[in-house]
Design a protein around this motif. Structure first.
Motif, PDB file in Angstrom:
ATOM      1  N   CYS A  81       0.394  -1.307   0.429  1.00 45.32           N
ATOM      2  CA  CYS A  81      -0.371   0.036   0.292  1.00 45.32           C
ATOM      3  C   CYS A  81       0.720   1.558  -0.005  1.00 45.32           C
ATOM      4  O   CYS A  81       2.262   1.299   0.214  1.00 45.32           O
ATOM      5  CB  CYS A  81      -0.987   0.085   0.993  1.00 45.32           C
ATOM      6  SG  CYS A  81      -0.459  -0.106   2.643  1.00 45.32           S
ATOM      7  N   ALA A  82       0.173   2.913  -0.225  1.00 44.48           N
ATOM      8  CA  ALA A  82       0.994   3.474  -0.940  1.00 44.48           C
ATOM      9  C   ALA A  82      -0.184   4.596  -0.535  1.00 44.48           C
ATOM     10  O   ALA A  82      -1.299   4.760  -1.004  1.00 44.48           O
ATOM     11  CB  ALA A  82       1.731   3.763  -1.815  1.00 44.48           C
ATOM     12  N   THR A 141       4.088   2.982   2.564  1.00 42.04           N
ATOM     13  CA  THR A 141       4.107   2.663   3.441  1.00 42.04           C
ATOM     14  C   THR A 141       3.482   1.243   3.832  1.00 42.04           C
ATOM     15  O   THR A 141       3.863   0.287   2.925  1.00 42.04           O
ATOM     16  CB  THR A 141       2.225   3.408   3.791  1.00 42.04           C
ATOM     17  OG1 THR A 141       1.134   2.670   3.280  1.00 42.04           O
ATOM     18  CG2 THR A 141       2.057   4.441   4.496  1.00 42.04           C
ATOM     19  N   GLN A 142       4.149   0.441   4.831  1.00 46.11           N
ATOM     20  CA  GLN A 142       3.854  -0.957   5.358  1.00 46.11           C
ATOM     21  C   GLN A 142       2.450  -1.315   5.746  1.00 46.11           C
ATOM     22  O   GLN A 142       1.748  -0.403   5.966  1.00 46.11           O
ATOM     23  CB  GLN A 142       4.489  -0.665   7.374  1.00 46.11           C
ATOM     24  CG  GLN A 142       6.117  -0.559   7.042  1.00 46.11           C
ATOM     25  CD  GLN A 142       7.204  -1.533   5.796  1.00 46.11           C
ATOM     26  OE1 GLN A 142       6.420  -2.745   5.402  1.00 46.11           O
ATOM     27  NE2 GLN A 142       7.601  -1.054   4.688  1.00 46.11           N
ATOM     28  N   ASN A 143       2.243  -1.918   5.121  1.00 45.64           N
ATOM     29  CA  ASN A 143       1.006  -2.860   5.365  1.00 45.64           C
ATOM     30  C   ASN A 143       0.649  -3.440   6.699  1.00 45.64           C
ATOM     31  O   ASN A 143       1.669  -4.351   7.460  1.00 45.64           O
ATOM     32  CB  ASN A 143       0.909  -4.132   4.271  1.00 45.64           C
ATOM     33  CG  ASN A 143      -0.944  -4.745   4.754  1.00 45.64           C
ATOM     34  OD1 ASN A 143      -1.525  -4.730   5.750  1.00 45.64           O
ATOM     35  ND2 ASN A 143      -0.736  -5.373   4.134  1.00 45.64           N
ATOM     36  N   ILE A 168      -2.701   1.148   7.147  1.00 51.07           N
ATOM     37  CA  ILE A 168      -1.676   1.766   7.206  1.00 51.07           C
ATOM     38  C   ILE A 168      -1.620   2.586   8.646  1.00 51.07           C
ATOM     39  O   ILE A 168      -2.843   2.783   8.976  1.00 51.07           O
ATOM     40  CB  ILE A 168      -1.378   2.952   6.470  1.00 51.07           C
ATOM     41  CG1 ILE A 168      -2.068   2.386   4.852  1.00 51.07           C
ATOM     42  CG2 ILE A 168      -0.665   3.976   6.173  1.00 51.07           C
ATOM     43  CD1 ILE A 168      -1.954   3.350   4.068  1.00 51.07           C
ATOM     44  N   SER A 169      -0.581   2.258   9.503  1.00 49.46           N
ATOM     45  CA  SER A 169      -0.319   3.059  10.903  1.00 49.46           C
ATOM     46  C   SER A 169      -0.517   4.446  11.039  1.00 49.46           C
ATOM     47  O   SER A 169      -0.297   5.567   9.772  1.00 49.46           O
ATOM     48  CB  SER A 169       1.222   2.765  11.655  1.00 49.46           C
ATOM     49  OG  SER A 169       1.533   3.376  10.647  1.00 49.46           O
ATOM     50  N   GLU A 227       1.771   6.453  10.162  1.00 48.53           N
ATOM     51  CA  GLU A 227       2.587   6.911   8.545  1.00 48.53           C
ATOM     52  C   GLU A 227       1.072   7.848   7.855  1.00 48.53           C
ATOM     53  O   GLU A 227       1.916   7.996   6.946  1.00 48.53           O
ATOM     54  CB  GLU A 227       2.405   5.446   8.263  1.00 48.53           C
ATOM     55  CG  GLU A 227       3.826   4.809   8.365  1.00 48.53           C
ATOM     56  CD  GLU A 227       3.849   3.937   7.271  1.00 48.53           C
ATOM     57  OE1 GLU A 227       5.123   3.455   6.943  1.00 48.53           O
ATOM     58  OE2 GLU A 227       3.233   2.202   7.244  1.00 48.53           O
ATOM     59  N   LEU A 228       0.059   7.377   8.164  1.00 49.73           N
ATOM     60  CA  LEU A 228      -0.403   8.074   7.597  1.00 49.73           C
ATOM     61  C   LEU A 228       0.026  10.092   8.194  1.00 49.73           C
ATOM     62  O   LEU A 228      -0.418  10.770   7.112  1.00 49.73           O
ATOM     63  CB  LEU A 228      -2.022   7.952   8.559  1.00 49.73           C
ATOM     64  CG  LEU A 228      -3.333   7.294   7.450  1.00 49.73           C
ATOM     65  CD1 LEU A 228      -4.523   6.494   8.372  1.00 49.73           C
ATOM     66  CD2 LEU A 228      -2.878   7.155   6.449  1.00 49.73           C
ATOM     67  N   SER A 259       3.283  11.069   9.200  1.00 52.39           N
ATOM     68  CA  SER A 259       4.146  12.337   8.323  1.00 52.39           C
ATOM     69  C   SER A 259       3.348  12.069   6.537  1.00 52.39           C
ATOM     70  O   SER A 259       3.970  12.732   6.139  1.00 52.39           O
ATOM     71  CB  SER A 259       4.751  10.910   7.544  1.00 52.39           C
ATOM     72  OG  SER A 259       5.172   9.665   8.737  1.00 52.39           O
ATOM     73  N   ALA A 260       2.637  10.849   5.994  1.00 50.48           N
ATOM     74  CA  ALA A 260       2.306  10.762   4.415  1.00 50.48           C
ATOM     75  C   ALA A 260       1.694  12.477   4.225  1.00 50.48           C
ATOM     76  O   ALA A 260       1.407  13.613   3.616  1.00 50.48           O
ATOM     77  CB  ALA A 260       1.384  10.232   3.995  1.00 50.48           C
TER      78      ALA A 260
END
Ligand SMILES: [Zn+2]
Length: 127
Positions: free
Chosen positions: A14-15, A34-36, A46-47, A50-51, A53-54
């Protein structure tokens, strides 16, 4: 993202897609990989970190999160879970079928999920 989906295989990759929305089109300038969190073959998470930071990175660039990308070990159609989340997060959802790499794009608008056309930078249709 091609490579990302391959590296994540057999789990769903995922990204988040960063870019701008111009008129009816979402222009993607960057894929924020991102990491799954689920390490699953049939779903992805998506953690929050990470969300965050994006979204922060998009803001820094004066852009938005215009889409969500993930891969499927099946045809690139949204699953039941995807549809649920598409309604909550009505950005463009780009799905890549693995291993065929066939792409599908969908967006929730006006109460329903519709297919979205994918066009490359030079205006070519990607079908
Ligand atoms: Zn899915």
């Amino acid at each position: 993202m091609n490579v990302h989906a391959q590296q994540g295989w057999p789990f769903e990759a995922c990204a988040l897609l960063l870019g701008n929305t111009v008129k009816d089109a979402s222009m993607v300038t960057e894929a924020f990989l991102t990491q799954n969190g689920e390490k699953s073959r049939v779903s992805f998470t998506i953690s929050p970190e990470e969300l965050f930071s994006a979204y922060k990175r998009a803001e820094m660039k004066g852009e938005e999160v215009v889409g969500i990308f993930h891969s499927h070990p099946a045809p690139p159609h949204p699953s039941g879970t995807d549809m649920l989340y598409m309604e909550i997060n009505p950005v463009v959802w780009l799905i890549m079928s693995m291993p065929s790499k066939e792409l599908g794009a969908y967006q929730f608008a006006n109460g329903m999920i519709k297919e979205v056309k994918i066009v490359t930078k030079d205006g070519k249709m990607l079908d």
